[in-house]
Design a protein around this motif. Structure first.
Motif: not given
Length: 164
Positions: A87-103
């Motif tokens: 779950r922590e890996d998923v959260i890190a992945s989503v946070r990274s992708a979100a930040a990279g797309n302006g979220w």
């Protein structure tokens, strides 16, 4: 003007007014809770890269979906994903992708174990991105779900009624 022509004129105005009111009622979503604009917005949300670009290690676990919530009148789009990590890996992945797309995180200090929410402004609208885990929905052992199975969902509305 005769009595008959006055009645006809009044009837014509009544029909025109009813047609205008009825048309406005349908197009603003009085029957469904969604406006036509929000229904089109759902299609636009479904095209967002956060739902369609694969993140490292992620697989699409289901088809993309989109629509308009008839009760609350907001547009939504989402997709289920699988991830072999924790779950922590998923959260890190989503946070990274979100930040990279302006979220931006809606609540930067929220505990990582809970569903996460991000926001971004698009064409003057606030769009919400939420991350939720399938095992949270399968409480009580209804079905066995891998820890990394998760859903990303976008919501937005022209009247401001959307949220994570």
């Amino acid at each position: 003007m005769t009595k008959h022509s006055r009645r006809t004129g009044a009837l014509v105005w009544l029909v025109v007014a009813a047609a205008l009111f009825g048309g406005a009622w349908v197009t603003t979503g009085a029957f469904t809770g969604c406006t036509l604009r929000d229904a089109r917005l759902a299609d636009e949300l479904a095209e967002d890269p956060i739902l369609n670009d694969a993140r490292p290690g992620t697989t699409r676990a289901g088809d993309a979906y989109s629509g308009c919530d008839g009760d609350d009148g907001f547009a939504y789009a989402g997709r289920e994903f699988g991830h072999p990590g924790s779950r922590e890996d998923v959260i890190a992945s989503v946070r990274s992708a979100a930040a990279g797309n302006g979220w931006l995180p809606e609540k930067p200090d929220a505990p990582a174990s809970r569903s996460l929410c991000f926001t971004r402004t698009r064409d003057g609208l606030t769009v919400h991105l939420s991350l939720s885990f399938a095992d949270a929905a399968a409480a009580g052992g209804v079905r066995s779900v891998p820890a990394g199975e998760h859903t990303l969902e976008l919501t937005a509305s022209h009247d401001g009624a959307a949220w994570c």
